[in-house]
Structures are given as C-alpha cells and as structure tokens.
Design a protein around this motif. Structure first.
Motif, PDB file in Angstrom:
ATOM      1  N   ILE A 207       0.830  -1.199   0.000  1.00 30.50           N
ATOM      2  CA  ILE A 207       0.000   0.000   0.000  1.00 30.50           C
ATOM      3  C   ILE A 207       0.864   1.249   0.000  1.00 30.50           C
ATOM      4  N   SER A 208       0.335   2.306  -0.627  1.00 28.06           N
ATOM      5  CA  SER A 208       1.002   3.602  -0.667  1.00 28.06           C
ATOM      6  C   SER A 208       0.077   4.638  -0.053  1.00 28.06           C
ATOM      7  N   MET A 209       0.624   5.472   0.831  1.00 27.67           N
ATOM      8  CA  MET A 209      -0.182   6.450   1.552  1.00 27.67           C
ATOM      9  C   MET A 209      -0.006   7.842   0.978  1.00 27.67           C
ATOM     10  N   ASN A 210      -1.009   8.696   1.239  1.00 28.92           N
ATOM     11  CA  ASN A 210      -0.915  10.084   0.823  1.00 28.92           C
ATOM     12  C   ASN A 210       0.006  10.852   1.779  1.00 28.92           C
ATOM     13  N   GLU A 211       0.110  12.154   1.559  1.00 26.36           N
ATOM     14  CA  GLU A 211       1.056  12.947   2.359  1.00 26.36           C
ATOM     15  C   GLU A 211       0.699  12.921   3.840  1.00 26.36           C
ATOM     16  N   GLU A 212      -0.599  13.062   4.145  1.00 32.10           N
ATOM     17  CA  GLU A 212      -1.033  13.043   5.542  1.00 32.10           C
ATOM     18  C   GLU A 212      -0.770  11.676   6.172  1.00 32.10           C
ATOM     19  N   GLY A 213      -1.055  10.619   5.405  1.00 34.11           N
ATOM     20  CA  GLY A 213      -0.824   9.273   5.906  1.00 34.11           C
ATOM     21  C   GLY A 213       0.643   8.966   6.098  1.00 34.11           C
ATOM     22  N   THR A 214       1.478   9.479   5.198  1.00 34.66           N
ATOM     23  CA  THR A 214       2.921   9.272   5.309  1.00 34.66           C
ATOM     24  C   THR A 214       3.440   9.842   6.628  1.00 34.66           C
ATOM     25  N   LYS A 215       2.947  11.027   6.989  1.00 35.56           N
ATOM     26  CA  LYS A 215       3.372  11.645   8.254  1.00 35.56           C
ATOM     27  C   LYS A 215       2.865  10.851   9.448  1.00 35.56           C
ATOM     28  N   ALA A 216       1.581  10.437   9.395  1.00 32.36           N
ATOM     29  CA  ALA A 216       1.006   9.680  10.513  1.00 32.36           C
ATOM     30  C   ALA A 216       1.695   8.333  10.680  1.00 32.36           C
ATOM     31  N   TRP A 217       1.992   7.667   9.566  1.00 33.23           N
ATOM     32  CA  TRP A 217       2.646   6.365   9.587  1.00 33.23           C
ATOM     33  C   TRP A 217       4.073   6.490  10.104  1.00 33.23           C
ATOM     34  N   ALA A 218       4.778   7.532   9.675  1.00 35.38           N
ATOM     35  CA  ALA A 218       6.146   7.761  10.157  1.00 35.38           C
ATOM     36  C   ALA A 218       6.153   8.019  11.659  1.00 35.38           C
ATOM     37  N   GLN A 219       5.174   8.798  12.119  1.00 31.86           N
ATOM     38  CA  GLN A 219       5.089   9.104  13.549  1.00 31.86           C
ATOM     39  C   GLN A 219       4.769   7.850  14.358  1.00 31.86           C
ATOM     40  N   MET A 220       3.813   7.063  13.872  1.00 30.69           N
ATOM     41  CA  MET A 220       3.431   5.852  14.598  1.00 30.69           C
ATOM     42  C   MET A 220       4.575   4.855  14.668  1.00 30.69           C
ATOM     43  N   THR A 221       5.244   4.637  13.541  1.00 29.18           N
ATOM     44  CA  THR A 221       6.336   3.657  13.532  1.00 29.18           C
ATOM     45  C   THR A 221       7.548   4.157  14.322  1.00 29.18           C
ATOM     46  N   SER A 222       7.780   5.455  14.318  1.00 28.68           N
ATOM     47  CA  SER A 222       8.907   6.012  15.074  1.00 28.68           C
ATOM     48  C   SER A 222       8.707   5.837  16.572  1.00 28.68           C
ATOM     49  N   LYS A 223       7.447   6.005  17.025  1.00 24.24           N
ATOM     50  CA  LYS A 223       7.149   5.908  18.450  1.00 24.24           C
ATOM     51  C   LYS A 223       7.005   4.467  18.932  1.00 24.24           C
ATOM     52  N   ASN A 224       6.953   3.531  18.005  1.00 25.92           N
ATOM     53  CA  ASN A 224       6.687   2.144  18.400  1.00 25.92           C
ATOM     54  C   ASN A 224       7.744   1.165  17.907  1.00 25.92           C
ATOM     55  N   VAL A 225       8.973   1.641  17.749  1.00 23.33           N
ATOM     56  CA  VAL A 225      10.060   0.740  17.351  1.00 23.33           C
ATOM     57  C   VAL A 225      10.224  -0.339  18.422  1.00 23.33           C
ATOM     58  N   GLY A 226      10.221  -1.579  17.996  1.00 24.51           N
ATOM     59  CA  GLY A 226      10.340  -2.696  18.924  1.00 24.51           C
ATOM     60  C   GLY A 226       9.012  -3.194  19.445  1.00 24.51           C
ATOM     61  N   ASN A 227       7.926  -2.489  19.140  1.00 23.67           N
ATOM     62  CA  ASN A 227       6.596  -2.895  19.594  1.00 23.67           C
ATOM     63  C   ASN A 227       5.812  -3.573  18.470  1.00 23.67           C
ATOM     64  N   PHE A 228       4.810  -4.332  18.857  1.00 29.19           N
ATOM     65  CA  PHE A 228       3.922  -4.967  17.894  1.00 29.19           C
ATOM     66  C   PHE A 228       2.776  -4.012  17.554  1.00 29.19           C
ATOM     67  N   ILE A 229       2.307  -4.084  16.319  1.00 28.22           N
ATOM     68  CA  ILE A 229       1.080  -3.397  15.941  1.00 28.22           C
ATOM     69  C   ILE A 229       0.174  -4.414  15.239  1.00 28.22           C
ATOM     70  N   ALA A 230      -1.112  -4.139  15.249  1.00 27.40           N
ATOM     71  CA  ALA A 230      -2.065  -5.018  14.575  1.00 27.40           C
ATOM     72  C   ALA A 230      -2.573  -4.335  13.308  1.00 27.40           C
ATOM     73  N   ILE A 231      -2.616  -5.100  12.222  1.00 23.07           N
ATOM     74  CA  ILE A 231      -3.234  -4.634  10.983  1.00 23.07           C
ATOM     75  C   ILE A 231      -4.565  -5.369  10.878  1.00 23.07           C
ATOM     76  N   THR A 232      -5.663  -4.603  10.880  1.00 25.96           N
ATOM     77  CA  THR A 232      -6.980  -5.218  10.953  1.00 25.96           C
ATOM     78  C   THR A 232      -7.828  -4.898   9.724  1.00 25.96           C
ATOM     79  N   ALA A 233      -8.741  -5.803   9.427  1.00 25.81           N
ATOM     80  CA  ALA A 233      -9.741  -5.600   8.374  1.00 25.81           C
ATOM     81  C   ALA A 233     -10.936  -6.472   8.702  1.00 25.81           C
ATOM     82  N   GLU A 234     -12.136  -5.908   8.532  1.00 35.66           N
ATOM     83  CA  GLU A 234     -13.377  -6.653   8.765  1.00 35.66           C
ATOM     84  C   GLU A 234     -13.394  -7.298  10.153  1.00 35.66           C
ATOM     85  N   ASN A 235     -12.907  -6.525  11.124  1.00 35.97           N
ATOM     86  CA  ASN A 235     -12.913  -6.944  12.536  1.00 35.97           C
ATOM     87  C   ASN A 235     -12.093  -8.209  12.787  1.00 35.97           C
ATOM     88  N   LYS A 236     -11.033  -8.382  12.016  1.00 37.11           N
ATOM     89  CA  LYS A 236     -10.089  -9.483  12.207  1.00 37.11           C
ATOM     90  C   LYS A 236      -8.671  -8.932  12.141  1.00 37.11           C
TER      91      LYS A 236
END
Length: 293
Positions: A207-236
C-alpha cells in the motif's frame, strides 16, 4: 494504462489536420471517463463488504501484550474461585461464569505459567469465540482499569497449536483511544496492489499512503520501534508485525500468508475506498448507479 500514450495523439501533423485534432481531443475526454466508470463499476462487487460506509477498510492499531493483560485475566480467575465449577449463566443471575472462560480459552502462558511477551493473548476454537466474546465483554465493564481501553479481536487465521491438535484462533487486544479509532487507517491510503513474495512463497498487499498518511505512519512507527502493531480488516487481525524501525516513505506491506481470495478482496476494497474519497461520495454513488443501467 491509456494515459501513457496521450502525448502521441498531439503530434505536429495532428495539429495541422482538423479531423485528427478533433478525434484526438475526443479521445482525451472519453478515455479518462471510461477509466473512471470502470473504476466505479468494479466497486459494485464490494457493496456488501461496506465500500459505501465511512468505516476504513484497514486499521493499524497499537496492541496490548499478554503480559500486560495478565492482571485482567488474573482478576477473572480470582472471581472464578467464588463460583461453583459447574455454574452456568442462569445459575448466577445472568452474570457470566468466570469458570466457563477458562474451560473454553487457553491463555498464552509459558512453561512456568507466566504470561508471554506476545501480542497473542490466548487461543480458542472457532465454535467458542462468540461465547468468549460475551464473557470478556461482561468482565471488561466490571474489572478493566478505568483509564485504559481495550478491544478484543480475533485473528483471521487459525492453526493447530501442535501438529495433532484442532486449529485454534488467536485473541488480540487493541489499544483504543477515547473514540475507538485506529492510529492510522486506510483513509490515508492512495492505492494498493497485490504482491507476490516469491522468497516466502506467499501473497502480500503493498500500500502507498498520501502525504497526511505518510506523516502519521512515520510518527506511529517512530514511536513504536520494537513494539507490535495489529493490521486489521473486517474486525479481524490480518497480521501483528513488530516495528523494526521508523517507516518514513509512506509505504507498508501487509504479509502473513493471506489467502488469494482475501488478498484480491482487500486490494479491491482499499482501492475502491480511495477512489470514493478522491471523487467524493455523491459522485461515487452517481457513477455506481450508472453501472447497473
């Protein structure tokens, strides 16, 4: 795509010939229109999956780990000591029997009965997940720390815990803000495509994100290095990767052995969501109506 050939229509000879020029301009008008109608009509297959709703197809969430939710499950276990082993819902005046949870749900503990440092909180068979959801819902209201919010959600995949056992689904705990929204979602995604990972012999989604998403994604990944994140779709939960480092390029890869049908469906849903956002909901619904004429 037709667009890569647009420049070839307007050659010097074309500009000198009124008929050719008129034909070229007509093609410039019609070809994008055909592409847009095709894009809208291809989304008609996904109406039942909620492409016309405002709920993002994908969500990227922070996660609780099993050792973080241990206190919650310990409190439920403590409650269970005050109930008869065979107590049922009716016998305890419409309260959920804590004993039933531990009969249906296997906590993610190590050999020393210590909660694992893992995003998988525990495991259950498909036939028991709805009942477990009901029990957990009751205890969330009763026992969970007031300042914290969690949403329990099951993984998409089931698998045996050993080679000889029945397949089990994994339970995850999403960290939610006061609105219950994911930190990053597909509302920031511009496009998605299927990717064949020949190295791991599995399908993925790029997936490719827009400018706003690129900033949000960079911020989220920067703050969570070493942590797990969940990628969800259709409540799974599709996958729960660990963040190895900041991702600043606005791209993400969804892996985890997605079935071919699910991969194609998600790619279509994500692109339809992005297309609807691009042209606006009213224009999108108008084009969709034209698909059935």
């Amino acid at each position: 795509m037709f667009s890569v050939e647009f420049h070839s229509f307007l050659k010097p000879d074309t500009l000198k010939n009124p008929i050719l020029l008129k034909t070229a301009l007509l093609l410039l008008i019609l070809i994008p229109a055909c592409e847009e109608k095709e894009a809208a009509c291809s989304c008609s297959d996904f109406i039942d999956q909620g492409v016309l709703t405002d709920t993002p197809v994908l969500g990227f969430h922070k996660l609780y780990l099993a050792d973080e939710t241990g206190l919650f499950f310990n409190e439920i276990y403590g409650d269970s000591l005050s109930f008869p082993v065979d107590s049922t819902l009716e016998e305890v005046s419409n309260l959920e029997s804590p004993n039933e949870l531990f009969q249906l749900f296997m906590l993610n503990l190590n050999a020393n009965n210590i909660y694992q440092h893992s995003p998988k909180l525990g495991y259950a068979q498909a036939k028991d997940t709805a009942r477990i959801n009901k029990i957990l819902s009751f205890h969330l209201e009763k026992d969970w720390m007031k300042v914290e919010k969690v949403k329990f959600i099951w993984g998409l995949h089931n698998y045996p815990l050993t080679d000889k056992e029945t397949p089990y689904f994994s339970l995850y705990g999403l960290k939610e803000d006061k609105h219950g929204d994911p930190v990053v979602s597909s509302k920031y995604v511009e496009s998605a495509e299927k990717y064949n990972d020949h190295y791991n012999n599995e399908l993925s989604i790029s997936i490719s994100m827009n400018e706003e998403g690129t900033k949000a994604w960079a911020q989220m990944t920067s703050k969570n290095v070493g942590n797990f994140i969940a990628i969800t779709a259709e409540n799974k939960v599709l996958s729960a990767p660990v963040i190895n480092g900041p991702i600043t390029g606005g791209n993400a890869m969804i892996t985890g052995g997605l079935p071919k049908e699910k991969t194609q469906e998600l790619v279509g849903l994500i692109n339809c969501e992005a297309y609807k956002r691009k042209i606006g909901e009213d224009a999108f619904e108008k084009e969709m109506a034209g698909c059935f004429e």
